[in-house]
Design a protein around this motif. Structure first.
Motif, mmCIF file in Angstrom:
data_model
loop_
_atom_site.group_PDB
_atom_site.id
_atom_site.type_symbol
_atom_site.label_atom_id
_atom_site.label_comp_id
_atom_site.label_asym_id
_atom_site.label_seq_id
_atom_site.Cartn_x
_atom_site.Cartn_y
_atom_site.Cartn_z
ATOM 1 N N UNK A 189 16.699 -21.185 -46.581
ATOM 2 C CA UNK A 189 15.256 -20.994 -46.891
ATOM 3 C C UNK A 189 14.408 -21.836 -47.982
ATOM 4 N N UNK A 190 15.631 -21.497 -48.816
ATOM 5 C CA UNK A 190 14.819 -22.200 -50.663
ATOM 6 C C UNK A 190 15.279 -23.700 -49.737
ATOM 7 N N UNK A 191 15.814 -24.836 -49.154
ATOM 8 C CA UNK A 191 16.176 -25.820 -49.131
ATOM 9 C C UNK A 191 14.501 -26.528 -48.911
ATOM 10 N N UNK A 192 15.249 -25.279 -47.222
ATOM 11 C CA UNK A 192 13.869 -25.735 -45.809
ATOM 12 C C UNK A 192 12.398 -25.806 -46.988
ATOM 13 N N UNK A 193 12.376 -25.102 -47.754
ATOM 14 C CA UNK A 193 10.786 -24.814 -48.483
ATOM 15 C C UNK A 193 10.529 -25.484 -49.219
ATOM 16 N N UNK A 194 11.791 -26.043 -50.379
ATOM 17 C CA UNK A 194 11.646 -27.589 -51.061
ATOM 18 C C UNK A 194 10.933 -28.644 -50.268
ATOM 19 N N UNK A 195 12.359 -28.481 -49.598
ATOM 20 C CA UNK A 195 12.068 -30.158 -48.894
ATOM 21 C C UNK A 195 10.282 -29.617 -47.921
ATOM 22 N N UNK A 196 9.737 -29.019 -47.850
ATOM 23 C CA UNK A 196 8.437 -28.969 -46.867
ATOM 24 C C UNK A 196 7.313 -29.259 -48.263
ATOM 25 N N UNK A 197 7.596 -28.359 -49.503
ATOM 26 C CA UNK A 197 6.708 -28.882 -50.313
ATOM 27 C C UNK A 197 6.751 -30.298 -51.099
ATOM 28 N N UNK A 198 8.007 -30.778 -50.382
ATOM 29 C CA UNK A 198 8.133 -32.026 -51.377
ATOM 30 C C UNK A 198 7.039 -33.362 -49.991
ATOM 31 N N UNK A 199 7.143 -32.599 -48.652
ATOM 32 C CA UNK A 199 6.761 -33.433 -48.067
ATOM 33 C C UNK A 199 5.421 -33.037 -47.986
ATOM 34 N N UNK A 200 4.464 -32.155 -48.288
ATOM 35 C CA UNK A 200 3.522 -32.488 -48.577
ATOM 36 C C UNK A 200 2.600 -32.927 -49.621
ATOM 37 N N UNK A 201 3.383 -32.855 -50.455
ATOM 38 C CA UNK A 201 3.463 -33.767 -52.262
ATOM 39 C C UNK A 201 3.231 -34.767 -51.923
#
Length: 682
Positions: A23-35
């Motif tokens: 979940x930590x990896x998925x969350x950061x990946x999602x944040x990076x994609x939005x950014x």
């Protein structure tokens, strides 16, 4: 030990603790994609060139900054949870002979592997979805889609990757310092810390009540849209602080009061539930408050932006009853301004319309004087007539007053008012402070006029001025009366004085047809005015419904996209916090299950008791978010008036729809994450 050993150990830890790390990896990946998407939209020069795209860079940069702050808070929260769950594991490493520096190296490799996977996955996800987001933006702006792609560019990839890599490295440093300061025994006992009964934090409780009450008071009592804009963020900060304080201290206070109520507490279904909630709220209060704040953020962002976008057509209709407004004049050699006659202005517009096949239905001539005054007790003052203290004391009484003669009014409406002497009629076009119609007398520049009557339709548009300040239409008997008002304010304000507005208002037979060639009509009118100027300084104003529509769609469409994207991030953050909460609750309840069964409770009773606690804990933030949204609704309504929006019923509908959808998604998130909870408990 060789570095390869630490890398293998880190990979093994990530695999064994995938429930925590994925979940930590998925969350950061999602944040990076939005950014990445926001940053690319801000930097993509092609998007700026589409109709309404001028707002994209500003709003996307703002969104990127907000997302960066939210990402930092969310990643720190995730890290805090992971460290709490794994400190016992690090203590075991220490006891088995690994020094703290060795544990630090394991942490480094775990952080590096997770960070690199997140950055790579996030950038790939952002590149894949960027085109979809650009299509959505064009759809919202009601313009043609931008052809081609704008994918891998160093100017967007490097800042995105760099920001999150630096953030991850700072988090690693915090973890390294935390482990270095802890003793092996503390590491071993850290997972069971916080089991003592919580105490009421009176200072925090009082601050929470005061913060929430003041924040609610500001949200409910602020009347002026300008004051609402200034006080909104103060109210938000107070409500956020009050929410955190009351979740931490207020929940413990209420539960202890319930425990003192013997008739309520000493019942089989209440005693274990209240006792368990005391410990749950001590450990989970901050996380639950975060969920409540994030949920409120989702509701505010999506409901307001959806309302603005859905209601833009009503705003256009209200502010542009006609389709084209034109006024023009030229500065002569002696410095005086000569204005074009209504017939000349009409001739210019008809020539442009005929050239591009747009049929004109009606042309009106508007002549009025627009002045700004401070009002107190039916007396109007210019700022030059007052000292600074007086201006501040009645700043909420500032308004715009449209003056026209009875002849102009009759020409536009066909109505005769029969004014004479010092009489006038007044129309309350808009008043953000909710003041009643002006009656009795009205004193302007020291001269008192009698208000003969109030009318409820003024024949010219107040446009955007009505959204920020009180706006009144005034009809005076003749040119002499209007001239007196003009002369006094001209003498007092000089070059800053208001001038007469003399314009034509054009209505087209087919608005869609005229809008399709609107840019060409605008260009033709400007070319004709330039030719007539003959090198003289030109003073003209061309205001059209289609240009206003482009501007509104650009602003409201971009805001809606930003609201949806940030709302999705907040929703994702809410889901993540709930997921980690379920894991945390699961490990704690597994022990509680065993203890309760040993003291005589059946498994069904234990499951029902803990289920009641979990439901209360996880649905309390949703209820709080609904209350927050209801309280801030009035101040949001007033703020939206600055953006020319007035349909409260539409805002109510969009808010209720947003809350219903969010509540449904929230339930699905809870049901989905609860499966993990029951797996751990069993």
């Amino acid at each position: 030990m060789k570095l390869g050993f630490y890398g293998k150990l880190a990979l093994n830890n990530i695999r064994k603790n995938s429930r925590f790390f994925l979940p930590r990896i998925y969350t950061e990946a999602g944040l990076i994609a939005c950014f990445y998407i926001m940053l690319t939209l801000a930097m993509d020069s092609r998007m700026k060139q589409v109709k309404g795209g001028s707002y994209l860079p500003t709003f996307m940069w703002m969104g990127a900054v907000l997302l960066g702050l939210l990402s930092a808070v969310l990643m720190l929260y995730i890290n805090r949870f992971l460290m709490k769950q794994r400190k016992r594991e690090f203590g075991v490493y220490n006891v088995l002979g690994m020094e703290k520096r060795h544990v630090g190296r394991v942490l480094f490799f775990e952080n590096a592997i997770s960070s690199l996977l997140s950055v790579f996955g996030g950038l790939l996800l952002g590149m894949v979805f960027y085109k979809l987001c650009s299509l959505l933006i064009c759809r919202l702006l009601q313009t043609d889609a931008v052809a081609g792609f704008y994918y891998f560019t160093p100017i967007t990839v490097l800042p995105t990757a760099g920001f999150f890599l630096v953030l991850d490295f700072l988090i690693f440093l915090l973890n390294r310092i935390s482990v270095a300061l802890m003793k092996p025994v503390e590491l071993l006992q850290s997972s069971s810390a916080g089991e003592r009964e919580p105490k009421i934090k009176w200072v925090m409780l009082v601050l929470g009540v005061l913060s929430l009450c003041v924040g609610y008071y500001l949200a409910l009592t602020t009347e002026s849209p300008l004051n609402a804009l200034m006080l909104f963020f103060v109210a938000v900060l107070l409500i956020i602080a009050g929410t955190y304080f009351l979740f931490v201290a207020g929940s413990i206070f209420v539960l202890k009061k319930l425990r003192k109520n013997e008739q309520f507490y000493y019942r089989p279904q209440n005693m274990p539930a209240v006792g368990g909630l005391l410990y749950r709220m001590k450990q989970n209060a901050v996380g639950l408050a975060s969920i409540a704040i994030l949920a409120t953020g989702v509701l505010v962002m999506i409901s307001t932006t959806m309302t603005l976008y859905a209601g833009y057509d009503k705003v256009l209709t209200k502010n542009y009853p006609q389709h084209l407004y034109l006024q023009a004049g030229f500065t002569n050699e002696d410095g005086e301004i000569t204005t074009l006659s209504p017939s000349d202005l009409e001739s210019i517009v008809r020539k442009a319309a005929e050239k591009y096949g747009a049929e004109i239905k009606n042309v009106e001539y508007h002549e009025y004087l627009l002045c700004s005054y401070y009002r107190k007790d039916n007396r109007l003052f210019m700022q030059t007539e007052m000292d600074e203290a007086s201006v501040m004391s009645i700043s909420s009484g500032i308004g715009n007053y449209f003056f026209m003669t009875e002849k102009t009014y009759s020409d536009l409406t066909g109505e005769t008012l029969g004014l004479s002497g010092d009489e006038m009629v007044v129309c309350s076009i808009y008043d953000p402070n909710g003041l009643k119609d002006l009656t009795g007398t009205l004193t302007i520049h020291g001269k008192t006029y009698t208000i003969q009557n109030n009318i409820y339709h003024y024949p010219i548009s107040a446009s955007y001025l009505a959204s920020m300040f009180a706006c009144y239409g005034v009809v005076v008997p003749d040119e002499n009366t209007l001239g007196e008002i003009y002369a006094v304010q001209k003498k007092a304000l000089g070059e800053h004085a208001s001038e007469y507005t003399r314009r034509i208002a054009v209505t087209f037979a087919d608005l869609d047809q005229a809008e399709a060639v609107g840019d060409q009509i605008d260009g033709e009118i400007n070319r004709e005015l330039t030719e007539r100027a003959g090198g003289r300084a030109r003073h003209s104003g061309l205001d059209t419904r289609w240009s206003a529509k482009e501007s509104m769609l650009g602003m409201f469409g971009t805001l809606l996209f930003l609201g949806l994207l940030l709302g999705a991030v907040c929703l994702f953050a809410t889901a993540l916090i709930i997921y980690y909460k379920q894991i945390s609750e699961g490990y704690e309840d597994r022990t509680r299950f065993q203890i309760m069964e040993k003291v005589g409770m059946s498994r069904q009773e234990v499951k029902k008791t803990i289920g009641r606690q979990v439901l209360f804990v996880f649905f309390l933030p949703l209820a709080v978010a609904g209350i927050h949204m209801a309280v801030v609704f009035p101040i949001l309504t007033r703020m939206m008036k600055i953006l020319m929006f007035f349909s409260v019923s539409l805002f109510v509908l969009c808010t209720l729809l947003t809350f219903a959808i969010f509540a449904l998604v929230y339930v699905f998130i809870y049901l989905g994450t609860s499966k993990t909870y029951y797996k751990i408990v069993r």
